[in-house]
Motif scaffolding. Structure first.
Motif, PDB file in Angstrom:
ATOM      1  N   ILE A 151       0.846  -1.188   0.000  1.00 37.17           N
ATOM      2  CA  ILE A 151       0.000   0.000   0.000  1.00 37.17           C
ATOM      3  C   ILE A 151       0.883   1.239   0.000  1.00 37.17           C
ATOM      4  CG2 ILE A 151      -1.718   1.314   1.311  1.00 37.17           C
ATOM      5  CD1 ILE A 151      -2.629  -1.470   2.431  1.00 37.17           C
ATOM      6  N   HIS A 152       0.742   2.046  -1.041  1.00 35.60           N
ATOM      7  CA  HIS A 152       1.530   3.276  -1.141  1.00 35.60           C
ATOM      8  C   HIS A 152       0.770   4.459  -0.542  1.00 35.60           C
ATOM      9  CE1 HIS A 152       4.613   1.355  -3.445  1.00 35.60           C
ATOM     10  NE2 HIS A 152       3.792   1.020  -4.435  1.00 35.60           N
ATOM     11  N   GLY A 153       1.530   5.488  -0.160  1.00 31.00           N
ATOM     12  CA  GLY A 153       0.912   6.676   0.421  1.00 31.00           C
ATOM     13  C   GLY A 153       0.269   6.385   1.751  1.00 31.00           C
ATOM     14  N   ALA A 154       1.021   5.725   2.636  1.00 33.40           N
ATOM     15  CA  ALA A 154       0.450   5.254   3.899  1.00 33.40           C
ATOM     16  C   ALA A 154      -0.040   6.381   4.789  1.00 33.40           C
ATOM     17  CB  ALA A 154       1.480   4.420   4.652  1.00 33.40           C
ATOM     18  N   ASN A 155       0.426   7.612   4.563  1.00 35.26           N
ATOM     19  CA  ASN A 155      -0.017   8.728   5.401  1.00 35.26           C
ATOM     20  C   ASN A 155      -1.354   9.315   4.970  1.00 35.26           C
ATOM     21  OD1 ASN A 155       1.600   9.766   3.067  1.00 35.26           O
ATOM     22  ND2 ASN A 155       0.876  11.738   3.856  1.00 35.26           N
ATOM     23  N   SER A 156      -1.833   8.960   3.767  1.00 31.33           N
ATOM     24  CA  SER A 156      -3.083   9.513   3.250  1.00 31.33           C
ATOM     25  C   SER A 156      -4.285   8.851   3.913  1.00 31.33           C
ATOM     26  CB  SER A 156      -3.161   9.306   1.737  1.00 31.33           C
ATOM     27  OG  SER A 156      -3.275   7.922   1.427  1.00 31.33           O
ATOM     28  N   GLY A 157      -5.455   9.463   3.722  1.00 33.26           N
ATOM     29  CA  GLY A 157      -6.676   8.835   4.211  1.00 33.26           C
ATOM     30  C   GLY A 157      -6.892   7.475   3.582  1.00 33.26           C
ATOM     31  N   ILE A 158      -6.637   7.372   2.275  1.00 33.01           N
ATOM     32  CA  ILE A 158      -6.740   6.087   1.582  1.00 33.01           C
ATOM     33  C   ILE A 158      -5.752   5.091   2.182  1.00 33.01           C
ATOM     34  CG2 ILE A 158      -6.331   4.892  -0.619  1.00 33.01           C
ATOM     35  CD1 ILE A 158      -8.896   6.404  -0.693  1.00 33.01           C
ATOM     36  N   GLY A 159      -4.520   5.540   2.392  1.00 34.21           N
ATOM     37  CA  GLY A 159      -3.479   4.642   2.888  1.00 34.21           C
ATOM     38  C   GLY A 159      -3.769   4.103   4.267  1.00 34.21           C
ATOM     39  N   THR A 160      -4.138   4.977   5.202  1.00 34.15           N
ATOM     40  CA  THR A 160      -4.407   4.511   6.558  1.00 34.15           C
ATOM     41  C   THR A 160      -5.620   3.587   6.594  1.00 34.15           C
ATOM     42  OG1 THR A 160      -5.668   6.551   6.985  1.00 34.15           O
ATOM     43  CG2 THR A 160      -3.365   6.518   7.676  1.00 34.15           C
ATOM     44  N   THR A 161      -6.637   3.916   5.825  1.00 35.49           N
ATOM     45  CA  THR A 161      -7.831   3.065   5.774  1.00 35.49           C
ATOM     46  C   THR A 161      -7.508   1.713   5.138  1.00 35.49           C
ATOM     47  OG1 THR A 161      -9.266   5.000   5.624  1.00 35.49           O
ATOM     48  CG2 THR A 161     -10.212   2.906   4.939  1.00 35.49           C
ATOM     49  N   ALA A 162      -6.702   1.723   4.083  1.00 33.47           N
ATOM     50  CA  ALA A 162      -6.328   0.474   3.421  1.00 33.47           C
ATOM     51  C   ALA A 162      -5.533  -0.428   4.353  1.00 33.47           C
ATOM     52  CB  ALA A 162      -5.526   0.771   2.159  1.00 33.47           C
ATOM     53  N   ILE A 163      -4.659   0.154   5.163  1.00 34.55           N
ATOM     54  CA  ILE A 163      -3.915  -0.653   6.142  1.00 34.55           C
ATOM     55  C   ILE A 163      -4.884  -1.352   7.083  1.00 34.55           C
ATOM     56  CG2 ILE A 163      -2.369  -0.536   8.142  1.00 34.55           C
ATOM     57  CD1 ILE A 163      -0.893   1.763   6.697  1.00 34.55           C
ATOM     58  N   HIS A 164      -5.817  -0.596   7.646  1.00 40.27           N
ATOM     59  CA  HIS A 164      -6.767  -1.178   8.598  1.00 40.27           C
ATOM     60  C   HIS A 164      -7.635  -2.256   7.947  1.00 40.27           C
ATOM     61  CE1 HIS A 164      -6.739   2.592  11.429  1.00 40.27           C
ATOM     62  NE2 HIS A 164      -5.595   1.954  11.403  1.00 40.27           N
ATOM     63  N   MET A 165      -8.135  -1.978   6.749  1.00 41.11           N
ATOM     64  CA  MET A 165      -9.039  -2.935   6.116  1.00 41.11           C
ATOM     65  C   MET A 165      -8.305  -4.198   5.670  1.00 41.11           C
ATOM     66  SD  MET A 165     -11.561  -0.264   4.066  1.00 41.11           S
ATOM     67  CE  MET A 165     -12.357  -1.548   3.092  1.00 41.11           C
ATOM     68  N   ALA A 166      -7.093  -4.050   5.168  1.00 42.83           N
ATOM     69  CA  ALA A 166      -6.322  -5.230   4.761  1.00 42.83           C
ATOM     70  C   ALA A 166      -5.996  -6.112   5.966  1.00 42.83           C
ATOM     71  CB  ALA A 166      -5.046  -4.807   4.046  1.00 42.83           C
ATOM     72  N   LYS A 167      -5.625  -5.488   7.077  1.00 45.36           N
ATOM     73  CA  LYS A 167      -5.340  -6.269   8.283  1.00 45.36           C
ATOM     74  C   LYS A 167      -6.607  -6.944   8.814  1.00 45.36           C
ATOM     75  CE  LYS A 167      -2.162  -6.844  10.064  1.00 45.36           C
ATOM     76  NZ  LYS A 167      -1.193  -7.961   9.842  1.00 45.36           N
ATOM     77  N   ALA A 168      -7.736  -6.224   8.761  1.00 39.53           N
ATOM     78  CA  ALA A 168      -8.994  -6.816   9.219  1.00 39.53           C
ATOM     79  C   ALA A 168      -9.362  -8.043   8.400  1.00 39.53           C
ATOM     80  CB  ALA A 168     -10.108  -5.779   9.150  1.00 39.53           C
ATOM     81  N   ALA A 169      -8.964  -8.052   7.125  1.00 40.47           N
ATOM     82  CA  ALA A 169      -9.259  -9.174   6.229  1.00 40.47           C
ATOM     83  C   ALA A 169      -8.260 -10.316   6.367  1.00 40.47           C
ATOM     84  CB  ALA A 169      -9.286  -8.682   4.786  1.00 40.47           C
ATOM     85  N   GLY A 170      -7.246 -10.134   7.204  1.00 46.10           N
ATOM     86  CA  GLY A 170      -6.278 -11.206   7.422  1.00 46.10           C
ATOM     87  C   GLY A 170      -5.087 -11.195   6.487  1.00 46.10           C
ATOM     88  N   ALA A 171      -4.808 -10.067   5.869  1.00 45.18           N
ATOM     89  CA  ALA A 171      -3.671  -9.948   4.956  1.00 45.18           C
ATOM     90  C   ALA A 171      -2.457  -9.384   5.684  1.00 45.18           C
ATOM     91  CB  ALA A 171      -4.021  -9.055   3.771  1.00 45.18           C
ATOM     92  N   MET A 172      -1.287  -9.629   5.114  1.00 43.52           N
ATOM     93  CA  MET A 172      -0.062  -8.961   5.555  1.00 43.52           C
ATOM     94  C   MET A 172       0.042  -7.639   4.809  1.00 43.52           C
ATOM     95  SD  MET A 172       3.884 -10.275   5.208  1.00 43.52           S
ATOM     96  CE  MET A 172       5.274  -9.168   5.499  1.00 43.52           C
TER      97      MET A 172
END
Length: 329
Positions: A151-172
């Motif tokens: 996930i690129h742009g981890a500081n953006s709203g998209i990036g932070t949300t993508a981190i949370h959602m990917a982890k919630a789904a069981g991904a690394m």
């Protein structure tokens, strides 16, 4: 101010830099058939708002000229045939425009109940990012539990949300950000590995950690070829923006031998039926993650509506970590 008038964020002359933003007084819109009127308490500020302000992203036909793609507030009026909602219901909604205002109309099917425990400012940070991440990382990118997402742009709203959602789904999750401090914050936000893209080779580090199955990219430019390098066999690259440039040069051979999929999409231009389908999917799949606390939008800074120009200037610096929100109370 008369009850039938409201404040709204507008762009003087139709386009310009942040200094062109001002607060105008306009009539309160009336909901049409199948629509609801929302008394807006907070509105999210997003990169597409900046691009529209600059004159490069006109609203879809029929959409408000007022900026703003997501809001949270209470249902104030119902159009004929609007279903599900009652006056006073707290909702958050995805809009094609019109969010920077005291009131906004929206298709009733594009609104969602505010999850329990979230205030209006946090709820306003949900729709644009959650809808974008769901449709791109999960529907188009087909991310599955046990896979790795870059996930690129981890500081953006998209990036932070993508981190949370990917982890919630069981991904690394491997996340990139520009600067060591932002990379450190990405780890705190839940990323398994965080890379400072200003000093480290993200493709090399990703390969050293098993490679990526899905890449969610808002950067474009020279990231494109490196994304291809970082992907595993049968990997998927999902392009949703191109902050570093829209023109790329790439060797097609790795796409063939790795059997890669390259896809891209935008959200705002989708028709009402598709957005209604997406709203249902988000409520079914993502709202439970929010209820259990595994997905929470990170709000970096809140500005009053009168300081909308300052909100845009701040977002343009790229120094935020999470969402920027306007307060209309």
């Amino acid at each position: 101010m008369p009850d039938d008038m409201m404040r709204a964020g507008a762009v003087r002359g139709g386009k310009g830099d942040a200094s062109a933003l001002f607060i105008e007084t306009v009539p309160v819109p009336a909901p049409g058939p199948g629509q609801i009127l929302i008394k807006v308490r907070a509105a999210g500020v997003n990169r597409p708002d900046i691009v529209q302000r600059e004159g490069h992203y006109p609203p879809p036909p029929g959409a408000s000229h007022i900026l703003g793609l997501e809001v949270a507030g209470e249902v104030a009026a119902l159009g004929e045939g609007a279903q599900r909602w009652q006056i006073g219901d707290p909702v958050t909604a995805l809009l094609p425009g019109g969010g920077y205002a005291d009131y906004a109309v929206v298709d009733a099917r594009h609104a969602l109940p505010i999850p329990e425990g979230l205030d209006f400012t946090v709820a306003a940070a949900l729709p644009e990012t959650v809808f974008t991440v769901w449709t791109n990382l999960f529907e188009r990118g087909r991310l599955q539990a046990g896979e790795t997402a870059l996930i690129h742009g981890a500081n953006s709203g998209i990036g932070t949300t993508a981190i949370h959602m990917a982890k919630a789904a069981g991904a690394m999750v491997i996340a990139t950000a520009r600067g060591a401090d932002k990379a450190k914050k990405a780890l705190a936000a839940g990323a398994d590995i965080a890379i400072d893209a200003t000093s480290e080779d993200f493709a090399e580090i990703t390969r050293a950690n098993g490679g990526a199955d899905v890449v969610l990219d808002i950067v474009g430019g020279d990231y494109f070829a490196k994304n291809i390098d970082a992907l595993n066999v049968e990997g998927r690259l999902v392009q949703i923006a191109f902050l570093a440039g829209r023109h790329v040069t790439v060797d097609l051979v790795p796409l063939l031998f790795k059997r890669l999929t390259v896809t891209a999409s935008t959200l705002r231009a989708r028709d009402a039926e598709e957005k209604a389908r997406l709203t249902r999917a988000v409520e079914e799949k993502v709202w439970p993650w929010i209820a259990e606390g595994s997905v929470r939008p990170l709000v970096d800074r809140i500005f009053p509506i009168e300081a909308v120009a300052d909100a845009h200037r701040y977002l343009e610096t790229g120094s935020q970590f999470g969402k920027v929100v306007l307060l209309l109370d």
